[in-house]
Design an enzyme around this catalytic site. Structure first.
Site, short mmCIF file in Angstrom:
data_model
loop_
_atom_site.label_atom_id
_atom_site.label_comp_id
_atom_site.label_asym_id
_atom_site.label_seq_id
_atom_site.Cartn_x
_atom_site.Cartn_y
_atom_site.Cartn_z
N HIS A 106 -2.77 5.20 -2.75
CA HIS A 106 -3.11 5.32 -1.33
C HIS A 106 -4.24 6.32 -1.03
O HIS A 106 -4.12 7.15 -0.12
CB HIS A 106 -1.87 5.68 -0.52
CG HIS A 106 -0.82 4.60 -0.45
ND1 HIS A 106 -1.11 3.26 -0.55
CD2 HIS A 106 0.54 4.65 -0.29
CE1 HIS A 106 -0.01 2.54 -0.44
NE2 HIS A 106 1.01 3.36 -0.29
N HIS A 180 -0.06 1.45 7.27
CA HIS A 180 1.22 1.55 6.56
C HIS A 180 2.39 1.75 7.53
O HIS A 180 3.23 2.63 7.33
CB HIS A 180 1.13 2.72 5.56
CG HIS A 180 1.97 2.55 4.34
ND1 HIS A 180 3.34 2.55 4.39
CD2 HIS A 180 1.64 2.40 3.05
CE1 HIS A 180 3.81 2.41 3.16
NE2 HIS A 180 2.79 2.31 2.32
N GLU A 314 1.73 -4.60 4.35
CA GLU A 314 0.43 -3.96 4.19
C GLU A 314 -0.63 -5.01 3.85
O GLU A 314 -0.75 -5.42 2.71
CB GLU A 314 0.51 -2.90 3.09
CG GLU A 314 1.59 -1.87 3.33
CD GLU A 314 2.04 -1.19 2.04
OE1 GLU A 314 1.19 -0.81 1.22
OE2 GLU A 314 3.26 -1.07 1.84
C1 BGC Z 1 4.04 1.35 -2.14
C2 BGC Z 1 5.38 1.93 -2.53
C3 BGC Z 1 5.44 3.36 -2.08
C4 BGC Z 1 5.20 3.38 -0.57
C5 BGC Z 1 5.16 4.77 -0.01
C6 BGC Z 1 3.93 1.41 -0.67
O1 BGC Z 1 2.70 0.88 -0.28
O2 BGC Z 1 3.87 0.04 -2.62
O3 BGC Z 1 5.58 1.86 -3.93
O4 BGC Z 1 6.69 3.93 -2.38
O5 BGC Z 1 3.99 2.76 -0.27
O6 BGC Z 1 4.24 5.54 -0.66
#
Ligand code: BGC
Length: 349
Positions: A106, A180, A314
């Site tokens: 991310h 998110h 997402e």
């Molecule tokens: C990921 C997860 C993660 C979550 C929070 C999601 O986009 O795929 O694996 O735990 O984000 O970080």
């Protein structure tokens, strides 16, 4: 149509955080912070007209800084995981911080979710918007190019939230942004998402390895990953399937959206009647069912966190496309504009 803004406190580095609340003429509203472009609440009606929150959030900036698993955030430069926290462009290797096992997750340590954006308010007849701008410097979090990013959140009288992403660079780079938000349509988290319905218009998905990196593209047919017909999220989640287990008991997988379909996904809570449609121009959608969410944390709207209390949809370009041979890499070059679009429509049914 109206935008109200008020102080949401100060970050640890003493930057003021402002919360903007976008109201439409139906008294529905969406609140967004200049910190991380975070959507802190989406207040929309159920079938009886009760307006309640359908996303997870916190009441303080301190909680966002210390505890947030990207609740409502703008994620970038690259959403999801970049394997081995590195990639190559035209022979040059770029190294990122490994903040998730050996991978970068991310956007890195201080991604777009943790920076202050410049905000412009726009009030029109049937739409209220805020436009967020951030200049990510060449080399920030290891990514090449000065990247000038604009994200516009618009909310209209049909209870539609539209997100337009836009970015320009001065050096060849990679960009893959998403939002998110953690959705729970029951309103103020009354019921978990195992009792809510989901459809994803995807004939294929990516099985993942134990670090949640995609390993191939597979057919959803005859698997718990077949969401082509609307079904309860909980219907197949307990099936003895290695792909459900490998991500901590549930879903945390990229789905490859069917080109022919207009709607990417639908979520429905029958009891409240709330119904959400997701439309996007993106190729993929990562469905995360909050398998890893810590329990017992106090969230806003009197919600207490627990596994499967919400789900994320997402929308994005293929994850880790730059490193995976089964995906076409996508670059952003100078003189091009990165564009992405997603719409979340809130209805009752
Ligand atoms: C990921 C997860 C993660 C979550 C929070 C999601 O986009 O795929 O694996 O735990 O984000 O970080």
């Amino acid at each position: 149509m109206e935008i109200k803004s008020n102080s949401f406190g100060y970050t640890k580095s003493d930057e003021e955080v402002i919360k903007y609340t976008l109201y439409n003429d139906n008294n529905s509203s969406i609140s967004i912070l200049n910190y991380g472009g975070i959507i802190t609440s989406i207040m929309v009606p159920d079938k009886n007209g009760n307006i309640e929150n359908v996303v997870l959030g916190f009441d303080s900036i301190k909680d966002y800084e210390e505890k947030s698993p990207y609740f409502g955030s703008l994620v970038g430069r690259v959403a999801g995981r970049v394997s081995n926290a590195s990639f190559k462009i035209d022979g040059s290797t770029y190294n990122l911080a490994a903040n998730n096992n050996s991978n970068s997750l991310h956007g890195g340590i201080k991604g777009f979710d943790k920076v202050i954006w410049n905000v412009t308010e726009i009030v029109e007849k049937d739409t209220v918007s805020i436009s967020l701008n951030y200049l990510s410097k060449d080399g920030e979090e290891g990514y090449p190019g000065n990247l000038d990013v604009n994200v516009t959140y618009s909310f209209n009288n049909n209870n539609e939230l539209e997100i337009h992403y836009n970015a320009k660079t001065d050096k060849k780079t990679v960009v893959n942004m998403t939002n998110h938000s953690y959705f729970n349509l029951s309103g103020n988290g009354k019921r978990d998402i195992l009792e809510q319905y989901l459809q994803i218009n995807a004939d294929s998905y990516c099985p993942v390895d134990k670090e949640i990196m995609p390993i191939e593209i597979s057919d959803v047919k005859n698997t718990p990953f077949d969401f082509r017909q609307i079904k309860l999220v909980g219907q197949d989640i307990k099936i003895d399937d290695v792909q459900l287990q490998i991500v901590g008991g549930g879903y945390d997988h990229p789905f490859i959206l069917n080109d022919k379909e207009n709607i990417a996904a639908i979520m429905h809570d029958k009891e409240s009647g709330r119904y959400m449609e997701v439309v996007t121009d993106q190729k993929a959608l990562v469905f995360y069912a909050c398998n890893q969410l810590d329990s017992g944390i106090e969230l806003s709207s009197n919600i207490i966190s627990k596994k499967h209390i919400a789900l994320c949809l997402e929308t994005q370009y293929y994850p880790d496309a730059i490193n995976q041979e089964f995906f076409e890499s996508k670059f952003l070059c100078p003189n091009e504009t990165y564009k992405a679009y997603t719409k979340f429509s809130f209805k009752v049914k």
